[in-house]
Design an enzyme around this catalytic site. Structure first.
Site, mmCIF file in Angstrom:
data_model
loop_
_atom_site.group_PDB
_atom_site.id
_atom_site.type_symbol
_atom_site.label_atom_id
_atom_site.label_comp_id
_atom_site.label_asym_id
_atom_site.label_seq_id
_atom_site.Cartn_x
_atom_site.Cartn_y
_atom_site.Cartn_z
ATOM 1 N N CYS A 149 0.816 -1.215 0.000
ATOM 2 C CA CYS A 149 0.000 0.000 0.000
ATOM 3 C C CYS A 149 0.856 1.275 0.000
ATOM 4 O O CYS A 149 1.583 1.513 -0.949
ATOM 5 C CB CYS A 149 -0.961 -0.057 1.189
ATOM 6 S SG CYS A 149 -2.392 1.016 1.032
ATOM 7 N N HIS A 150 0.814 2.077 1.056
ATOM 8 C CA HIS A 150 1.618 3.302 1.123
ATOM 9 C C HIS A 150 3.091 3.018 1.444
ATOM 10 O O HIS A 150 3.885 3.951 1.592
ATOM 11 C CB HIS A 150 1.062 4.267 2.175
ATOM 12 C CG HIS A 150 -0.235 4.933 1.790
ATOM 13 N ND1 HIS A 150 -1.438 4.272 1.809
ATOM 14 C CD2 HIS A 150 -0.509 6.191 1.360
ATOM 15 C CE1 HIS A 150 -2.398 5.096 1.422
ATOM 16 N NE2 HIS A 150 -1.874 6.250 1.137
#
Lengths: 172, 172
Positions: free
Chosen positions: A102-103
């Site tokens: 994800c991030h």
């Protein structure tokens, strides 16, 4: 085999518990690393039961076969730590498994290893990845050499499916 | 193949996301069932992103190959629903996979399927399991015919290791 998960405040809770369980299931020792050896509160407000047992400053790339960069908003803080940047860069250069969720891609950017790579992650960081010279790929899981990225926790079914390939990278 | 996860208020969040990801990874369709088709708040205060798409009253044992009973404190409420009791009992009797996690054993008790079985679960329900005629086994994962139980989410690495055996049960 030994893996470490990088966490911090506002980490995505699912992105810690799922890779932790998966790598333990495949007989890895799994450390949890953060700024301090203190419980971390995730982005959903959960105080994680998996308490960091390593400080970022204690991480050596000689000690690990794999690093997992958990997402949520933790990477915004984690990417600022020079120990993390050094560690992740070395893990990439030594051909060890680097798994970004994800991030987590923000940490790849700050470690200087995004350029020229095929990477996925949260749509929120696609522009940052592109500006860092990465090729953003809108797929659930992207494997580029020893750097593996997963779009979000919603794509964990795909991550699990591809664990055999991913474990081969960790085993060298 | 089709599975359903039974959830309710105060469910253990990890005991939803991990089995959901695992069964999806093995190409199951996965429904989430609860009293209503509304988001559920888990025991750690997380509003689950996996929103129930089935009501307990809509569950038919003809439709599923597997049922997963998530733990936390949800089973205290879930066990009271007559639809759940009927459904779980039928799933056991039809030889389908019944996977109980942690406090999920309370539902096995109320469905009348605990007696004479080897079951694990949270230590908090061991006396209840024994009083219901079960043999409590202090192991990470216990397989008794088509009824599989997992002690807590901390034993998910063991659950993942034993997924091949467990999937065989679901496949009949």
């Amino acid at each position: 085999m030994k893996a470490v998960i990088l966490v911090g405040p506002m980490v995505d809770e699912y992105e810690v518990i799922v890779p932790y369980s998966l790598f333990k299931a495949h007989d890895f020792e799994v450390d949890i690393a953060s700024f301090e050896k203190e419980p971390v509160v995730g982005k959903r407000g959960v105080k994680l039961e998996l308490v960091p047992n390593k400080k970022f400053s204690e991480l050596s790339s000689d000690d690990y076969d794999a690093v997992i960069i958990a997402g949520g908003y933790a990477p915004d803080k984690v990417r600022r730590d020079p120990n993390v940047k050094r560690f992740v860069k070395e893990m990439v250069e030594k051909g060890k498994l680097v798994l970004s969720i994800c991030h987590g891609g923000w940490v790849l950017i700050s470690a200087g290893v995004a350029k020229g790579r095929r990477i996925t992650g949260s749509q929120g960081i696609w522009d940052d990845l592109r500006n860092a010279g990465a090729e953003v790929v809108d797929e659930p899981v992207v494997i580029d050499g020893n750097v593996v990225s997963v779009k979000t926790w919603r794509e964990f079914p795909d991550l699990i499916k591809r664990m055999p390939e991913i474990l081969k990278i960790a085993k060298g």
